[in-house]
Design a protein around this motif. Structure first.
Motif, PDB file in Angstrom:
ATOM      1  N   VAL B 220       0.865  -1.181   0.000  1.00 19.55           N
ATOM      2  CA  VAL B 220       0.000   0.000   0.000  1.00 19.55           C
ATOM      3  C   VAL B 220       0.898   1.226   0.000  1.00 19.55           C
ATOM      4  CG1 VAL B 220      -1.734   1.252   1.326  1.00 19.55           C
ATOM      5  CG2 VAL B 220      -1.782  -1.239   1.246  1.00 19.55           C
ATOM      6  N   PRO B 221       0.635   2.277  -0.727  1.00 18.16           N
ATOM      7  CA  PRO B 221      -0.517   2.547  -1.582  1.00 18.16           C
ATOM      8  C   PRO B 221      -0.316   2.159  -3.051  1.00 18.16           C
ATOM      9  CG  PRO B 221       0.744   4.544  -1.232  1.00 18.16           C
ATOM     10  CD  PRO B 221       1.513   3.431  -0.593  1.00 18.16           C
ATOM     11  N   PHE B 222       0.520   1.187  -3.319  1.00 15.85           N
ATOM     12  CA  PHE B 222       0.777   0.803  -4.723  1.00 15.85           C
ATOM     13  C   PHE B 222       0.230  -0.593  -4.996  1.00 15.85           C
ATOM     14  CE2 PHE B 222       4.482   2.888  -2.742  1.00 15.85           C
ATOM     15  CZ  PHE B 222       4.263   4.164  -3.218  1.00 15.85           C
ATOM     16  N   LEU B 276       4.708   0.390   5.434  1.00 12.41           N
ATOM     17  CA  LEU B 276       4.438  -0.885   6.114  1.00 12.41           C
ATOM     18  C   LEU B 276       3.223  -0.788   7.034  1.00 12.41           C
ATOM     19  CD1 LEU B 276       5.406  -1.805   9.287  1.00 12.41           C
ATOM     20  CD2 LEU B 276       7.578  -1.101   8.385  1.00 12.41           C
ATOM     21  N   VAL B 277       3.095   0.342   7.711  1.00 14.57           N
ATOM     22  CA  VAL B 277       1.936   0.482   8.601  1.00 14.57           C
ATOM     23  C   VAL B 277       0.641   0.473   7.789  1.00 14.57           C
ATOM     24  CG1 VAL B 277       0.753   2.072  10.144  1.00 14.57           C
ATOM     25  CG2 VAL B 277       3.154   1.601  10.473  1.00 14.57           C
ATOM     26  N   THR B 278       0.623   1.214   6.690  1.00 16.50           N
ATOM     27  CA  THR B 278      -0.602   1.237   5.881  1.00 16.50           C
ATOM     28  C   THR B 278      -0.831  -0.118   5.214  1.00 16.50           C
ATOM     29  OG1 THR B 278       0.701   2.251   4.155  1.00 16.50           O
ATOM     30  CG2 THR B 278      -0.702   3.711   5.430  1.00 16.50           C
ATOM     31  N   SER B 279       0.237  -0.784   4.806  1.00 16.30           N
ATOM     32  CA  SER B 279       0.049  -2.093   4.159  1.00 16.30           C
ATOM     33  C   SER B 279      -0.600  -3.070   5.116  1.00 16.30           C
ATOM     34  CB  SER B 279       1.390  -2.676   3.711  1.00 16.30           C
ATOM     35  OG  SER B 279       1.913  -1.934   2.664  1.00 16.30           O
ATOM     36  N   ILE B 280      -0.082  -3.116   6.334  1.00 11.90           N
ATOM     37  CA  ILE B 280      -0.643  -4.048   7.311  1.00 11.90           C
ATOM     38  C   ILE B 280      -2.106  -3.687   7.573  1.00 11.90           C
ATOM     39  CG2 ILE B 280      -0.507  -4.828   9.700  1.00 11.90           C
ATOM     40  CD1 ILE B 280       2.478  -4.493   9.567  1.00 11.90           C
ATOM     41  N   PHE B 281      -2.361  -2.379   7.692  1.00 12.60           N
ATOM     42  CA  PHE B 281      -3.709  -1.954   8.037  1.00 12.60           C
ATOM     43  C   PHE B 281      -4.696  -2.246   6.914  1.00 12.60           C
ATOM     44  CE2 PHE B 281      -7.097   1.202   8.508  1.00 12.60           C
ATOM     45  CZ  PHE B 281      -7.469   0.943   9.803  1.00 12.60           C
ATOM     46  N   PHE B 282      -4.424  -1.713   5.730  1.00  9.75           N
ATOM     47  CA  PHE B 282      -5.405  -1.845   4.652  1.00  9.75           C
ATOM     48  C   PHE B 282      -5.455  -3.265   4.105  1.00  9.75           C
ATOM     49  CE2 PHE B 282      -4.773   2.762   4.681  1.00  9.75           C
ATOM     50  CZ  PHE B 282      -6.094   3.132   4.845  1.00  9.75           C
ATOM     51  N   GLY B 283      -4.299  -3.921   4.067  1.00  8.39           N
ATOM     52  CA  GLY B 283      -4.302  -5.304   3.603  1.00  8.39           C
ATOM     53  C   GLY B 283      -5.267  -6.139   4.426  1.00  8.39           C
ATOM     54  N   ASN B 284      -5.121  -6.050   5.745  1.00 14.63           N
ATOM     55  CA  ASN B 284      -5.995  -6.839   6.614  1.00 14.63           C
ATOM     56  C   ASN B 284      -7.437  -6.370   6.559  1.00 14.63           C
ATOM     57  OD1 ASN B 284      -4.244  -8.756   7.635  1.00 14.63           O
ATOM     58  ND2 ASN B 284      -3.394  -7.319   9.101  1.00 14.63           N
ATOM     59  N   LEU B 285      -7.612  -5.056   6.497  1.00 18.05           N
ATOM     60  CA  LEU B 285      -8.976  -4.532   6.518  1.00 18.05           C
ATOM     61  C   LEU B 285      -9.752  -4.948   5.264  1.00 18.05           C
ATOM     62  CD1 LEU B 285     -10.149  -2.803   8.742  1.00 18.05           C
ATOM     63  CD2 LEU B 285     -10.005  -0.868   7.183  1.00 18.05           C
ATOM     64  N   PHE B 286      -9.111  -4.802   4.102  1.00 10.61           N
ATOM     65  CA  PHE B 286      -9.812  -5.138   2.861  1.00 10.61           C
ATOM     66  C   PHE B 286     -10.011  -6.640   2.732  1.00 10.61           C
ATOM     67  CE2 PHE B 286      -8.171  -1.023   0.706  1.00 10.61           C
ATOM     68  CZ  PHE B 286      -9.105  -0.302   1.423  1.00 10.61           C
ATOM     69  N   ALA B 287      -9.067  -7.387   3.275  1.00 13.85           N
ATOM     70  CA  ALA B 287      -9.211  -8.844   3.176  1.00 13.85           C
ATOM     71  C   ALA B 287     -10.476  -9.309   3.889  1.00 13.85           C
ATOM     72  CB  ALA B 287      -7.991  -9.529   3.774  1.00 13.85           C
ATOM     73  N   LEU B 288     -10.849  -8.593   4.946  1.00 20.33           N
ATOM     74  CA  LEU B 288     -12.037  -8.987   5.716  1.00 20.33           C
ATOM     75  C   LEU B 288     -13.275  -9.070   4.847  1.00 20.33           C
ATOM     76  CD1 LEU B 288     -11.715  -6.899   8.991  1.00 20.33           C
ATOM     77  CD2 LEU B 288     -11.621  -9.362   8.777  1.00 20.33           C
ATOM     78  N   ALA B 289     -13.341  -8.196   3.843  1.00 20.42           N
ATOM     79  CA  ALA B 289     -14.586  -8.066   3.090  1.00 20.42           C
ATOM     80  C   ALA B 289     -14.620  -8.946   1.845  1.00 20.42           C
ATOM     81  CB  ALA B 289     -14.788  -6.608   2.707  1.00 20.42           C
ATOM     82  N   GLN B 290     -13.557  -9.693   1.561  1.00 21.24           N
ATOM     83  CA  GLN B 290     -13.491 -10.402   0.286  1.00 21.24           C
ATOM     84  C   GLN B 290     -14.315 -11.674   0.283  1.00 21.24           C
ATOM     85  OE1 GLN B 290     -12.175  -8.852  -2.227  1.00 21.24           O
ATOM     86  NE2 GLN B 290     -11.659  -7.252  -0.752  1.00 21.24           N
TER      87      GLN B 290
END
Lengths: 520, 477
Positions: B220-222, B276-290
């Motif tokens: 994230v954000p790429f 890294l902080v955003t990757s961990i955050f958004f990666g996990n958050l978006f994965a929840l909804a898949q």
């Protein structure tokens, strides 16, 4: 023989794991074999624990039967096992509970193979925690003890009836509160948040002590700065405490225990919650004495809330399993209260309460499982007069209830008495009052439940379906019931082990506490 | 005489590539399945050979370096190659029987880019290697395209195009950043870059260079291309795409940040931390909804990249060793997870929870493997992922990022939630289709090998950790 003697602790820990592996290889259809192998695996642990207790040199005290094997030498992680007086008593408890737990699940048929595999793995973890002398391995075993629970509850659990009311009633439906998957997920996630906190504390100790070894005695000798202890202790309390069901992190426990299948509730309430309390004492209080001394009033104060709040909640439940689950929350409060007193009697009482409550709650959940299996309900208003058809079950339920409310002559009394004695000697004697009040509440709800289910008026349901306990179930009930009586009449059988370790560990902490009091 | 010692493995690999190409010409239609096995055997052979040859030293006037660090990545790529060839051979044979040669040759070319890159000690060579790795990947991603609008190749053109656009844009951005760095330092040699003072311009140059590499590792954000590409392209290829290029991306990041700009850490550490902080955050958050499992694992992979970057952030031998261990564990775990998904639904590119529902009844072995891979991704003890997470946390704590440990551990619990959803479907729910699953032999073998490694590395991580630490120390000389 020499080999067995040398590696007895490793054998005790490994036996259930090996049994689990064998069960895994057995064909699905061989149900009898699966049960036998599981029983043998848990019996080996039990007998091993008895041998350890028998040969433990009380005069010499301290850690005995030490053995170790380097696991990750570059980081100083070692698989080192040894047992002290506390370890002896808790090993015994675990051995008894798993053996009776396997017996109580004898009639389970739905995917029995996977069930026993997970159950045995979990027990290996529990046993490992009580004997590991390496903080890291301690944590590893702790995690194994916590994790299989998700599948155990999720697959074999039962759902309770939950009456949705109050402003959040919509959420009850939405999240399927009372359902087993909800309970399993809640339990796992909450306990893992606790693990995250524990992990930080472990790192803090490891690196502050020089980053060379995770050995408990090595870490115990290190001098941690007061500022570190001040934040690390509450984190440790939160981490382990959430497993011990401390208020307000206890909410997983009623849901989890209520939804779990019989043997799992037995193990979880009987042994696993003790892991949490044991962790608070072994890691939190013993490694971070200054933090413990400073935070003890809070730990004790919250423990008092636990005792009372748990008891009050239990007296308002209509679901049998929820009653027992809340009573566990209340009784674990007594353990934490004993620990927070920082007195010899209090600590002896805390550990003894772990032991006594383990037996008692194990017996309770075994009985509840029996009743549920036969009556297909956990809802107390639907029950009544069961004693007519299952007098044995009724008698044991009453016995466990009496121990739970602290009747002299039963194991629960010894523990509660010691804890209240310790509380009275501690810096906060008022703790004893709500503690005793909690015991009174316990009498109210336990006796009321026993009356409503077993001794009360006529059967609203057809009682012909109800049967007395089964063969192996009898063994389990008798074993646990006898333990309650024997350890209630002769508490020194266990108390001697506990006492030698307490007098070894406590003075150091008391000394620190005194130093803290002088120079705040 | 030029010293080509450090390039031995790459030269052999290049030879093998042309060898496979010629064998393809000689094989008649209908026999081309052998090419996949041939590729696997050759790569495995080369992996074995890598233990018996000395590739240390410097080559190409200092532009290329061989040491334990580089060798780690070379072996990593070879293992990934072996696994993907065995895992994909059946798929390739069934879906594009006549084009098998092209598939394997492209695969070998991208592997060549991966083995070459970690040793590059010159910015230009680094980017050329990046392209050598990246372009074949684009073709491979869209390889499954077909005239059939409903078949497994349905989204393949989209997947390929997205990867292509992102890949070329990111290369352009990297090149722009590198040109700024070159303007400041007057050299493209990594070893000589360190003399540049910290300036706003250097920050800009580094930000661009990092952004380009961030695209490659999908942080994230790429990260936008990652889920779409994973979803659209064939599953066995995703198992490779989700692992091997990431490792190479980390090798490139390490080369630029640690070999080039170790002294300017103040300039790049905030960038890395942010990513890294955003990757961990958004990666996990978006994965929840898949709902689509490949997309779910794609987002989870984004979060995993965040965890790996913790090692990079510490920028010392300890942290980099932990990073290497993490990547090695991730190889077996993530490849295994995708290959299980492939085994469950071998003829579709879209895989949902319905496909794994009741898997424990349809194939107990696959279900167990999937469970272990998920636990490993979540970081649960006695599988490799636990040690991987633990080690990067230790590195973070040691480097003073206590809050990062807490943050990472809490986000790992969020991740556990969605991993458990899959495990729950596999173990606790009834299958929608009770048919037992039949798995191609070599695919089965790879899954079992991954499972065995996940468990072995989880039970006894010591030798692997020592290897990773030794490799990391080599980076720091």
């Amino acid at each position: 023989m020499h080999f067995f003697d040398r590696h007895l602790l490793a054998i005790i820990v490994a036996a259930p794991a090996i049994a689990a592996f064998i069960v895994l290889l057995l064909p699905e259809a061989r149900l009898a074999w699966t049960r036998m192998v599981s029983l043998v695996g848990s019996l080996v642990s039990l007998i091993g624990a008895i041998v350890v207790a028998w040969t433990y040199d009380i005069g010499a005290a301290g850690l005995q039967r030490a053995e170790s094997f380097p696991l990750v030498p570059s980081l100083g992680i070692e698989l080192s096992l040894a047992v002290d007086g506390w370890g002896v008593s808790l090993l015994l408890l675990t051995g008894i509970i798993i053996t009776t737990g396997v017996m109580a699940s004898w009639t389970l048929e739905n995917r029995a193979k996977e069930f026993f595999v997970l159950l045995l793995l979990l027990v290996a973890g529990v046993l490992g925690v009580f004997v590991s002398q390496d903080l890291f391995v301690f944590f590893l075993f702790y995690e194994i003890a916590v994790l299989p629970m998700y599948l155990l509850i999720g697959i074999w659990g039962s759902r309770g009836k939950v009456e949705a009311s109050g402003p959040f009633a919509f959420a009850w439906k939405r999240f399927d509160i009372g359902g087993r998957e909800y309970a399993a997920m809640k339990l796992t996630l909450m306990l893992l948040v606790g693990s995250a906190a524990i992990l930080i504390v472990i790192f803090a100790m490891y690196f502050e002590a020089g980053g060379k070894s995770f050995d408990l005695s090595y870490l115990g000798r290190a001098q941690y700065s007061r500022s570190m202890q001040l934040w690390a202790f509450p984190l440790c309390w939160l981490g382990f405490g959430s497993l011990a069901g401390v208020f307000p992190f206890h909410t997983w426990s009623p849901d989890g225990h209520a939804a779990a299948p019989t043997a799992v509730s037995m193990l979880h309430a009987g042994v696993l919650m003790k892991l949490g309390a044991f962790g608070v004492i072994r890691v939190g209080m013993m490694m971070l004495p200054e933090g413990a001394a400073i935070w003890a009033p809070w730990v004790g104060g919250i423990a008092v809330i636990n005792v009372l709040y748990g008891a009050i909640c239990a007296s308002h439940q209509k679901d049998l399993k929820y009653i027992i689950a809340y009573s566990s929350v209340s009784h674990m409060g007594i353990v934490m209260l004993g620990a927070a007193t920082l007195t010899i009697d209090g600590w002896n009482g805390a550990i003894y309460q772990m032991f006594a409550h383990g037996m008692m709650t194990g017996l309770f959940f075994a009985l509840v499982g029996l009743v549920y299996e036969r009556a297909h309900t956990r809802w107390i208003p639907d029950m009544g007069g069961f004693a007519k058809v299952m007098p044995g079950v009724a008698a044991f339920f009453t016995l466990a209830g009496l121990s739970s409310l602290g009747l002299p002559g039963l194991a629960g009394f010894v523990a509660e008495f010691l804890v209240f004695l310790g509380a009275w000697q501690s810096a906060h004697p008022w703790w004893a009052i709500p503690g005793i009040l909690g015991a009174w509440f316990t009498a109210v709800y336990v006796l009321r439940a026993a009356r409503a289910i077993f001794w009360g008026e006529g059967p609203p349901k057809d009682l012909h379906e109800l049967k007395e306990a089964h063969r192996t179930e009898w063994v389990a009930l008798w074993a646990l019931g006898l333990c309650l009586i024997v350890f209630g009449c002769f508490p020194r059988l266990i108390l001697d082990f506990i006492h030698v370790s307490t007098v070894q560990y406590l003075p150091l902490i008391v000394k620190t506490a005194a130093a803290v009091a002088v120079a705040p | 005489m030029m010293n080509l010692g450090p390039l031995t493995i790459d030269l052999i690999l290049c030879g093998l590539t042309f060898g496979v190409l010629s064998v393809d010409l000689a094989l008649p239609h209908g026999r081309k399945r052998a090419l996949g096995y041939l590729t696997a055997v050759l790569l495995a052979g080369l992996f074995v050979v890598s233990f018996f040859i000395d590739v240390s030293g410097s080559a190409l006037s200092g532009a290329y370096q061989g040491d334990a660090w580089v060798l780690f990545f070379k072996r990593f790529a070879l293992v990934a190659g072996v696994f993907v060839s065995l895992g994909a051979v059946d798929y390739v044979d069934r879906h594009f029987p006549t084009r098998q040669g092209e598939f394997w040759v492209l695969m070998l070319f991208t592997l060549l880019g991966m083995t070459l890159l970690p040793g590059a000690r010159d910015l230009l060579l680094l980017i050329v290697c990046f392209e050598l790795m990246g372009l074949p990947l684009v073709v491979l991603a869209s390889f499954a395209k077909s005239e059939d609008k409903t078949g497994p190749g349905q989204f393949a053109p989209e997947a390929g195009l997205k990867l292509y656009l992102v890949s070329s844009v990111s290369t352009a951005i990297t090149l722009y950043g590198v040109s700024i760095i070159y303007g400041l330092s007057g050299t493209t040699k990594l070893a000589e870059l360190g003399g540049v003072g910290v300036s706003p311009m250097l920050f800009v140059g580094l930000a661009f260079a990092l952004a380009g590499m961030g695209f490659k590792i999908g942080a994230v954000p790429f990260h936008m291309w990652v889920p779409d590409t994973y979803q659209g392209t064939s599953t066995p290829f995703v198992s490779f795409l989700s692992v091997a290029p990431k490792a190479t991306g980390f090798a490139a990041l390490a080369a630029v940040l640690i070999l080039g700009f170790a002294h300017q850490k103040a300039a790049w550490a905030p960038l890395v931390l942010f990513v890294l902080v955003t990757s961990i955050f958004f990666g996990n958050l978006f994965a929840l909804a898949q709902k689509d499992l490949k997309r779910l694992l794609a987002y989870s992979g984004i979060a995993q990249v965040g965890y790996m970057m913790i090692g990079l952030l510490t920028a010392d031998a300890y942290g980099m060793g932990m990073l290497l261990f993490y990547i090695a564990g991730y190889l077996v775990t993530n490849m295994g997870a995708f290959l299980v998904l492939h085994a469950v639904a071998p003829n579709r590119s879209t895989i949902t929870l319905d496909d794994v529902r009741g898997l424990s009844r349809r194939s107990p072995r696959l279900a167990l493997a999937l469970l272990l891979f998920l636990l490993s991704l979540a970081g649960i003890p006695f599988v490799v992922g636990f040690w991987a997470k633990l080690y990067v946390f230790m590195a973070a704590y040691r480097a003073g990022y206590t809050w990062l440990v807490l943050y990472g551990a809490l986000m790992a619990i969020v991740a556990l939630f969605y991993y458990l959803q899959i495990a729950k479907a596999a173990y606790m729910e009834e299958p929608t289709d009770a048919e037992p699953i039949r798995v191609d032999g070599s695919l089965d073998a790879v899954v079992m090998a991954c499972m065995a490694l996940v468990v072995v590395m989880g039970l006894y991580p010591s030798p692997f950790l020592q290897g990773a630490m030794a490799a990391a120390r080599a980076l720091f000389g």
